[in-house]
Motif scaffolding. Structure first.
Motif, PDB file in Angstrom:
ATOM      1  N   SER A   8       0.849  -1.188   0.000  1.00 61.12           N
ATOM      2  CA  SER A   8       0.000   0.000   0.000  1.00 61.12           C
ATOM      3  C   SER A   8       0.885   1.238   0.000  1.00 61.12           C
ATOM      4  N   ASN A   9       0.385   2.322  -0.600  1.00 61.24           N
ATOM      5  CA  ASN A   9       1.132   3.581  -0.560  1.00 61.24           C
ATOM      6  C   ASN A   9       0.646   4.493   0.561  1.00 61.24           C
ATOM      7  N   ARG A  10      -0.212   3.991   1.442  1.00 59.70           N
ATOM      8  CA  ARG A  10      -0.707   4.780   2.569  1.00 59.70           C
ATOM      9  C   ARG A  10       0.359   4.901   3.659  1.00 59.70           C
ATOM     10  N   LEU A  11       0.437   6.087   4.257  1.00 60.48           N
ATOM     11  CA  LEU A  11       1.441   6.320   5.297  1.00 60.48           C
ATOM     12  C   LEU A  11       1.181   5.457   6.515  1.00 60.48           C
ATOM     13  N   ASN A  12      -0.073   5.359   6.921  1.00 65.71           N
ATOM     14  CA  ASN A  12      -0.446   4.547   8.083  1.00 65.71           C
ATOM     15  C   ASN A  12      -1.514   3.537   7.691  1.00 65.71           C
ATOM     16  N   ILE A  13      -1.326   2.310   8.088  1.00 65.78           N
ATOM     17  CA  ILE A  13      -2.307   1.255   7.854  1.00 65.78           C
ATOM     18  C   ILE A  13      -2.665   0.655   9.210  1.00 65.78           C
ATOM     19  N   GLU A  14      -3.893   0.800   9.617  1.00 70.70           N
ATOM     20  CA  GLU A  14      -4.328   0.252  10.890  1.00 70.70           C
ATOM     21  C   GLU A  14      -4.671  -1.227  10.716  1.00 70.70           C
ATOM     22  N   VAL A  15      -4.139  -2.043  11.586  1.00 67.33           N
ATOM     23  CA  VAL A  15      -4.372  -3.484  11.514  1.00 67.33           C
ATOM     24  C   VAL A  15      -4.832  -3.977  12.878  1.00 67.33           C
ATOM     25  N   THR A  16      -5.859  -4.806  12.904  1.00 73.03           N
ATOM     26  CA  THR A  16      -6.301  -5.416  14.148  1.00 73.03           C
ATOM     27  C   THR A  16      -6.513  -6.909  13.910  1.00 73.03           C
ATOM     28  N   GLN A  17      -6.683  -7.650  14.976  1.00 75.14           N
ATOM     29  CA  GLN A  17      -6.826  -9.102  14.869  1.00 75.14           C
ATOM     30  C   GLN A  17      -8.053  -9.555  15.640  1.00 75.14           C
ATOM     31  N   ILE A  18      -8.839 -10.399  15.004  1.00 72.94           N
ATOM     32  CA  ILE A  18      -9.969 -11.053  15.664  1.00 72.94           C
ATOM     33  C   ILE A  18      -9.617 -12.535  15.795  1.00 72.94           C
ATOM     34  N   ILE A  19      -9.692 -13.066  17.011  1.00 70.18           N
ATOM     35  CA  ILE A  19      -9.247 -14.432  17.272  1.00 70.18           C
ATOM     36  C   ILE A  19     -10.451 -15.361  17.358  1.00 70.18           C
ATOM     37  N   PRO A  20     -10.598 -16.294  16.427  1.00 71.12           N
ATOM     38  CA  PRO A  20     -11.731 -17.219  16.497  1.00 71.12           C
ATOM     39  C   PRO A  20     -11.489 -18.299  17.554  1.00 71.12           C
ATOM     40  N   GLU A  21     -12.532 -18.758  18.191  1.00 72.78           N
ATOM     41  CA  GLU A  21     -12.421 -19.876  19.125  1.00 72.78           C
ATOM     42  C   GLU A  21     -12.701 -21.160  18.346  1.00 72.78           C
ATOM     43  N   ASN A  22     -11.681 -21.696  17.709  1.00 68.21           N
ATOM     44  CA  ASN A  22     -11.856 -22.890  16.877  1.00 68.21           C
ATOM     45  C   ASN A  22     -10.774 -23.935  17.117  1.00 68.21           C
ATOM     46  N   ILE A  23     -10.102 -23.832  18.265  1.00 63.48           N
ATOM     47  CA  ILE A  23      -9.059 -24.791  18.630  1.00 63.48           C
ATOM     48  C   ILE A  23      -9.558 -25.686  19.754  1.00 63.48           C
ATOM     49  N   ILE A  24      -9.499 -26.982  19.512  1.00 63.06           N
ATOM     50  CA  ILE A  24      -9.907 -27.965  20.517  1.00 63.06           C
ATOM     51  C   ILE A  24      -8.680 -28.676  21.051  1.00 63.06           C
ATOM     52  N   LEU A  25      -8.571 -28.749  22.368  1.00 64.18           N
ATOM     53  CA  LEU A  25      -7.445 -29.435  23.006  1.00 64.18           C
ATOM     54  C   LEU A  25      -7.907 -30.788  23.529  1.00 64.18           C
ATOM     55  N   GLY A  26      -7.227 -31.833  23.088  1.00 63.61           N
ATOM     56  CA  GLY A  26      -7.439 -33.146  23.663  1.00 63.61           C
ATOM     57  C   GLY A  26      -6.341 -33.394  24.673  1.00 63.61           C
ATOM     58  N   ILE A  27      -6.704 -33.748  25.898  1.00 65.51           N
ATOM     59  CA  ILE A  27      -5.721 -33.893  26.971  1.00 65.51           C
ATOM     60  C   ILE A  27      -5.796 -35.287  27.589  1.00 65.51           C
ATOM     61  N   GLY A  28      -4.625 -35.885  27.729  1.00 66.29           N
ATOM     62  CA  GLY A  28      -4.464 -37.110  28.495  1.00 66.29           C
ATOM     63  C   GLY A  28      -3.400 -36.855  29.541  1.00 66.29           C
ATOM     64  N   CYS A  29      -3.526 -37.443  30.711  1.00 64.26           N
ATOM     65  CA  CYS A  29      -2.511 -37.206  31.748  1.00 64.26           C
ATOM     66  C   CYS A  29      -2.520 -38.332  32.778  1.00 64.26           C
ATOM     67  N   ARG A  30      -1.419 -38.441  33.498  1.00 62.85           N
ATOM     68  CA  ARG A  30      -1.348 -39.411  34.594  1.00 62.85           C
ATOM     69  C   ARG A  30      -2.250 -38.942  35.728  1.00 62.85           C
ATOM     70  N   ARG A  31      -2.679 -39.877  36.534  1.00 69.63           N
ATOM     71  CA  ARG A  31      -3.526 -39.561  37.687  1.00 69.63           C
ATOM     72  C   ARG A  31      -2.777 -38.609  38.623  1.00 69.63           C
ATOM     73  N   ASP A  32      -3.496 -37.613  39.114  1.00 67.50           N
ATOM     74  CA  ASP A  32      -2.988 -36.626  40.078  1.00 67.50           C
ATOM     75  C   ASP A  32      -1.889 -35.735  39.508  1.00 67.50           C
ATOM     76  N   THR A  33      -1.894 -35.510  38.210  1.00 66.31           N
ATOM     77  CA  THR A  33      -0.946 -34.565  37.625  1.00 66.31           C
ATOM     78  C   THR A  33      -1.330 -33.152  38.058  1.00 66.31           C
ATOM     79  N   PRO A  34      -0.381 -32.351  38.565  1.00 70.19           N
ATOM     80  CA  PRO A  34      -0.711 -31.001  39.021  1.00 70.19           C
ATOM     81  C   PRO A  34      -1.228 -30.121  37.885  1.00 70.19           C
ATOM     82  N   ALA A  35      -2.088 -29.193  38.238  1.00 70.04           N
ATOM     83  CA  ALA A  35      -2.651 -28.279  37.245  1.00 70.04           C
ATOM     84  C   ALA A  35      -1.544 -27.488  36.538  1.00 70.04           C
ATOM     85  N   GLU A  36      -0.507 -27.109  37.295  1.00 75.17           N
ATOM     86  CA  GLU A  36       0.582 -26.332  36.712  1.00 75.17           C
ATOM     87  C   GLU A  36       1.278 -27.088  35.588  1.00 75.17           C
ATOM     88  N   THR A  37       1.447 -28.403  35.789  1.00 77.39           N
ATOM     89  CA  THR A  37       2.105 -29.221  34.772  1.00 77.39           C
ATOM     90  C   THR A  37       1.233 -29.335  33.520  1.00 77.39           C
TER      91      THR A  37
END
Length: 344
Positions: free
Chosen positions: A208-237
């Motif tokens: 673009s030849n414009r001096l300033n171009i304003e850009v913003t971001q919209i984040i879709p909620e379209n990511i699914i996390l599948g989680i497996g873990c050992r019993r009693d794994t801490p939340a931090e881990t």
């Protein structure tokens, strides 16, 4: 284009004159000058009366390209104090005295050294040596796009960052005015589009030849996390494993739609704490459903012996999705936690 051919030996001088004679008919150059030491100079060359270093210092900014027929080490030491920036430095190429290997040394993209090395090699029967990552990988760099469009880069740092995305196989969109186009390598991850941003885009190049171009971001909620873990794994881990995997995949934490796990983990304290902290729903998948598709994913005899199914994170991510997306990360292991990422 103004080209200077610089030589230091009698043999190199002969080669320089030969190359000038071969390149002149291409009509690619406004001027081709051959420089050499005074003792080897004749009516076809320009003598370096004050020596090599002084001559290079004086002509460095007067030519678009400098072709040194000598060892690259001498060239590097000589031009180092003269370098300013990749967007203003001339193209620098080197070769051996026989012209067997034509090396693009500096300003490969913006200066055109890569293209010049290839062109000279083709005309004199040499082999071009080009080491820039985008060229080696068959993709295209942002500064090359700028050169092809006869345009200027506003910011070298961001151009470098976006080029890194391209080199690493990420999809980058090129946004051009409707009356402009650029021919790109068909294998390049750069998408030459003027309307609509495609899914999976990691970067955008805007022209673009414009001096300033304003850009913003919209984040879709379209990511699914599948989680497996050992019993009693801490939340931090568990959270560390999630954040690490999301970062590796260049995904924003705000794009998480929900978290999924297997029924035997429905009461896993650490996992429930993570869901609460992230403000995401935990979707529980029955093992009977997992058994129907578990062979599609990497499994474990130990997991099967423990809970009755061979795998958890990938199948629960898929089963809790709309089933029309794709895995960005099928399985990531971290301190007893497995994370799968499915994008709808």
């Amino acid at each position: 284009m103004r080209l200077a051919i610089i030589t230091l030996t009698k043999k190199a001088t002969r080669k320089g004159i030969e190359i000038k004679d071969l390149l002149t008919p291409t009509n690619r150059f406004k001027t081709i000058d051959v420089f050499t030491l005074s003792k080897y100079s004749d009516d076809k060359t320009i003598p370096m009366e004050n020596g090599f270093k002084d001559t290079i210092s004086k002509i460095f900014d007067s030519y678009d390209s400098l072709y040194f027929i000598m060892a690259s080490g001498i060239v590097v030491r000589t031009i180092a104090p003269l370098l300013k920036s990749k967007d203003v430095d001339p193209a620098i190429i080197t070769s051996d005295e026989d012209g067997k290997f034509i090396t693009s040394l500096l300003s490969g993209h913006l200066g055109g050294a890569n293209e010049l090395a290839s062109m000279i090699a083709e005309n004199i029967g040499g082999i071009p040596v080009i080491s820039t990552a985008s060229d080696v990988s068959g993709s295209i760099a942002v500064d090359t796009i700028a050169m092809k469009l006869k345009a200027h880069l506003r910011d070298l740092e961001s151009a470098k960052d976006v080029t890194a995305l391209i080199v690493n196989g990420e999809r980058v969109e090129l946004r051009l005015p409707s009356n402009m186009s650029v021919n790109l390598n068909s294998n390049s991850p750069v998408c030459n589009k003027t309307k609509g941003i495609k899914k999976g885009i990691s970067g955008i190049v805007v022209m673009s030849n414009r001096l300033n171009i304003e850009v913003t971001q919209i984040i879709p909620e379209n990511i699914i996390l599948g989680i497996g873990c050992r019993r009693d794994t801490p939340a931090e881990t568990i959270l560390d494993g999630i954040e690490l995997t999301m970062k590796e995949c260049n995904l924003h934490m705000d794009s998480i739609k929900h978290i999924a796990t297997v029924d035997v983990k429905a009461d896993e304290v650490g996992l429930l704490e993570v869901c609460e902290k992230l403000g995401k729903e935990l979707i529980v998948i029955d093992r009977k459903q997992i058994k129907l598709i578990q062979n599609n994913y990497e499994g474990s005899d130990f997991v099967e012996k423990t809970i009755g199914v061979r795998c958890v994170s990938a199948p629960v991510a898929y089963l809790s999705s709309n089933k029309v997306g794709k895995f960005i990360k099928e399985k990531k292991r971290y301190n007893g936690v497995t994370v799968s990422i499915y994008e709808e």
